[in-house]
Design a protein around this motif. Structure first.
Motif, PDB file in Angstrom:
ATOM      1  N   ASP A 171     -42.150 -19.497 111.470  1.00  0.00           N
ATOM      2  CA  ASP A 171     -41.088 -20.155 112.113  1.00  0.00           C
ATOM      3  C   ASP A 171     -40.561 -19.362 113.598  1.00  0.00           C
ATOM      4  O   ASP A 171     -40.482 -19.764 114.773  1.00  0.00           O
ATOM      5  N   ASN A 172     -40.821 -17.840 113.488  1.00  0.00           N
ATOM      6  CA  ASN A 172     -40.249 -16.864 114.396  1.00  0.00           C
ATOM      7  C   ASN A 172     -41.480 -16.983 115.989  1.00  0.00           C
ATOM      8  O   ASN A 172     -41.422 -17.240 116.822  1.00  0.00           O
ATOM      9  N   ALA A 173     -42.605 -17.511 114.979  1.00  0.00           N
ATOM     10  CA  ALA A 173     -43.945 -17.243 115.893  1.00  0.00           C
ATOM     11  C   ALA A 173     -44.289 -18.663 116.977  1.00  0.00           C
ATOM     12  O   ALA A 173     -43.973 -18.246 118.179  1.00  0.00           O
ATOM     13  N   VAL A 174     -43.460 -19.547 115.932  1.00  0.00           N
ATOM     14  CA  VAL A 174     -43.657 -20.795 116.462  1.00  0.00           C
ATOM     15  C   VAL A 174     -42.325 -20.832 118.111  1.00  0.00           C
ATOM     16  O   VAL A 174     -43.056 -21.201 118.705  1.00  0.00           O
ATOM     17  N   LYS A 175     -41.121 -20.360 117.837  1.00  0.00           N
ATOM     18  CA  LYS A 175     -40.560 -20.213 118.481  1.00  0.00           C
ATOM     19  C   LYS A 175     -40.191 -19.887 120.159  1.00  0.00           C
ATOM     20  O   LYS A 175     -40.069 -19.840 120.737  1.00  0.00           O
ATOM     21  N   TYR A 176     -40.714 -18.677 119.342  1.00  0.00           N
ATOM     22  CA  TYR A 176     -40.650 -17.200 120.605  1.00  0.00           C
ATOM     23  C   TYR A 176     -42.051 -17.442 121.326  1.00  0.00           C
ATOM     24  O   TYR A 176     -42.478 -16.388 122.125  1.00  0.00           O
ATOM     25  N   THR A 177     -43.203 -18.671 121.066  1.00  0.00           N
ATOM     26  CA  THR A 177     -44.087 -18.297 121.752  1.00  0.00           C
ATOM     27  C   THR A 177     -44.236 -19.646 122.672  1.00  0.00           C
ATOM     28  O   THR A 177     -44.501 -21.001 122.063  1.00  0.00           O
ATOM     29  N   THR A 210     -49.465 -13.634 114.136  1.00  0.00           N
ATOM     30  CA  THR A 210     -49.319 -12.266 115.416  1.00  0.00           C
ATOM     31  C   THR A 210     -49.080 -13.363 116.463  1.00  0.00           C
ATOM     32  O   THR A 210     -49.763 -14.656 116.054  1.00  0.00           O
ATOM     33  N   ASP A 211     -48.831 -13.454 117.403  1.00  0.00           N
ATOM     34  CA  ASP A 211     -48.250 -14.820 118.057  1.00  0.00           C
ATOM     35  C   ASP A 211     -48.797 -13.788 119.936  1.00  0.00           C
ATOM     36  O   ASP A 211     -49.095 -13.040 119.722  1.00  0.00           O
ATOM     37  N   ALA A 212     -48.944 -15.082 120.211  1.00  0.00           N
ATOM     38  CA  ALA A 212     -49.128 -15.033 121.874  1.00  0.00           C
ATOM     39  C   ALA A 212     -47.912 -14.605 123.027  1.00  0.00           C
ATOM     40  O   ALA A 212     -48.026 -15.717 123.905  1.00  0.00           O
ATOM     41  N   TYR A 215     -28.204 -10.627 115.318  1.00  0.00           N
ATOM     42  CA  TYR A 215     -29.238 -10.229 116.609  1.00  0.00           C
ATOM     43  C   TYR A 215     -30.066 -10.805 116.911  1.00  0.00           C
ATOM     44  O   TYR A 215     -30.920 -11.411 116.573  1.00  0.00           O
ATOM     45  N   ARG A 216     -29.606 -10.956 118.280  1.00  0.00           N
ATOM     46  CA  ARG A 216     -30.703 -11.752 119.055  1.00  0.00           C
ATOM     47  C   ARG A 216     -30.693 -11.025 120.950  1.00  0.00           C
ATOM     48  O   ARG A 216     -29.995 -10.866 121.217  1.00  0.00           O
ATOM     49  N   ALA A 217     -32.275 -11.121 120.679  1.00  0.00           N
ATOM     50  CA  ALA A 217     -32.539 -10.453 122.390  1.00  0.00           C
ATOM     51  C   ALA A 217     -31.610 -11.359 123.154  1.00  0.00           C
ATOM     52  O   ALA A 217     -31.695 -12.413 123.034  1.00  0.00           O
ATOM     53  N   GLU A 242     -33.117 -12.764 125.171  1.00  0.00           N
ATOM     54  CA  GLU A 242     -34.328 -13.619 126.266  1.00  0.00           C
ATOM     55  C   GLU A 242     -34.123 -14.903 125.694  1.00  0.00           C
ATOM     56  O   GLU A 242     -34.171 -16.107 125.428  1.00  0.00           O
ATOM     57  N   SER A 243     -33.701 -14.168 123.940  1.00  0.00           N
ATOM     58  CA  SER A 243     -34.343 -15.531 122.749  1.00  0.00           C
ATOM     59  C   SER A 243     -32.968 -16.559 122.952  1.00  0.00           C
ATOM     60  O   SER A 243     -32.936 -17.541 122.364  1.00  0.00           O
ATOM     61  N   ARG A 244     -31.342 -15.602 122.961  1.00  0.00           N
ATOM     62  CA  ARG A 244     -30.743 -16.233 123.406  1.00  0.00           C
ATOM     63  C   ARG A 244     -30.151 -17.398 124.333  1.00  0.00           C
ATOM     64  O   ARG A 244     -29.868 -18.806 124.410  1.00  0.00           O
ATOM     65  N   GLY A 252     -32.436 -14.848 110.032  1.00  0.00           N
ATOM     66  CA  GLY A 252     -34.307 -14.705 109.539  1.00  0.00           C
ATOM     67  C   GLY A 252     -34.076 -13.592 109.302  1.00  0.00           C
ATOM     68  O   GLY A 252     -34.281 -13.222 107.952  1.00  0.00           O
ATOM     69  N   LEU A 253     -34.562 -12.838 110.155  1.00  0.00           N
ATOM     70  CA  LEU A 253     -34.966 -11.183 109.709  1.00  0.00           C
ATOM     71  C   LEU A 253     -34.346 -10.635 108.770  1.00  0.00           C
ATOM     72  O   LEU A 253     -34.474 -10.004 107.899  1.00  0.00           O
ATOM     73  N   SER A 254     -32.724 -10.325 108.958  1.00  0.00           N
ATOM     74  CA  SER A 254     -32.570  -9.827 108.165  1.00  0.00           C
ATOM     75  C   SER A 254     -32.393 -10.546 106.439  1.00  0.00           C
ATOM     76  O   SER A 254     -32.248  -9.501 106.103  1.00  0.00           O
TER      77      SER A 254
END
Ligand code: ADP
Length: 260
Positions: free
Chosen positions: A160-166, A188-190, A207-209, A211-213, A223-225
């Motif tokens: 889901d993260n790969a989808v969200k941040y690609t 692996t995402d691009a 924590y969110r970077a 750029e994601s916020r 999610g990652l925690s």
């Protein structure tokens, strides 16, 4: 947190200096725990404030204009349902972490066909996401010991993260293979990638970077925690390789079931 640095009074043979050091260490740990607790409460309150004020806003709108206007009525109902859904998602995640913290999480351990689980997640994702080029390269018959639902939850978080941040149209690759004593799932995402500073923190709760916020992806930074908690509980580890603007690779290592 348990304070396992308690002084054993019965057997105490401490010099005064040792005693002072031990007490200082205890104070540091208590203070650290207290600060974490404070930050946690403030993060949760912050995250709950937005959906509550959205629901409030729509309730007011309904009250004023919605009774006689079916369009406003429907729009308000949809928005309130959506926000209530977000809140319940947040509460579920918090309950999960709270249960973990007090060792109350139940894991239903069985023999798990990891290849099948990864394939399911890849197929489910490809079905609902037509914006990315999702490809899976899976070695079949990889078995591990674990809780199949939790393992699926972990794989979903990374995919889901790969989808969200690609960005749209780019490739997301999902692999499963065996490396030494570990079964590895690699996503692996691009995508947008992660900066060095952010990388040190992304497994921290909330924590969110930046750029994601600022993006409209949604998410609470939990999610990652959650993924980390589950992977560690299964005796595994997570590795990340990433470059801002190029993409990220998350590798999940889980001990292979040796009897299979
Ligand atoms: P969420 O995605 O809900 O914000 P996570 O705990 O799953 O929370 O991730 C924490 C942060 O790590 C994200 O906000 C994002 O900044 C970064 N991140 C996670 N996965 C990726 C990825 N594949 N590409 C870029 N950044 C990521």
């Amino acid at each position: 947190q348990n304070l396992d640095t308690r002084i054993d009074v019965g057997r105490a043979k401490y010099e005064l200096k040792d005693l002072a050091i031990t007490i200082n260490e205890m104070i540091d740990r208590i203070q650290d725990g207290y600060r974490k607790q404070q930050r946690f409460v403030s993060d949760v309150s912050h995250e709950l404030r937005t959906p509550i004020s959205v629901i409030n806003g729509y309730a007011n709108m309904l009250d004023r204009w919605g009774k006689n206007d079916p369009e406003i009525l429907q729009e308000s109902i949809d928005a309130m349902k959506n926000e209530a859904g977000n809140m319940s998602d947040l509460v579920e995640k918090l309950l999960f972490l709270a249960r973990h913290d007090r060792d109350a999480l139940k894991y239903e351990i069985t023999e798990v066909n990891l290849s099948e689980i990864v394939e399911e997640v890849a197929k489910e994702t490809a079905m609902i996401d037509s914006e990315h080029d999702i490809c899976a390269d899976l070695t079949s018959g990889i078995w591990i010991e674990g809780d199949p639902n939790r393992i699926k939850q972990v794989i979903r978080i990374f995919v889901d993260n790969a989808v969200k941040y690609t960005p749209e149209g780019k490739k997301i690759q999902i692999r499963a293979f065996i490396e030494n004593e570990f079964s590895v799932v690699e996503i692996t995402d691009a995508g947008i990638g992660i900066s060095k500073d952010d990388l040190d923190n992304i497994f921290e709760r909330f924590y969110r970077a930046d750029e994601s916020r600022t993006k409209t992806t949604g998410g609470y930074g939990l999610g990652l925690s959650i993924a980390k908690v589950i992977v560690l509980q299964h005796g595994g580890k997570i590795k990340v390789r990433t470059k801002p603007g190029i993409g990220s690779r998350f590798s999940i290592y889980l001990p292979t079931l040796s009897r299979k």
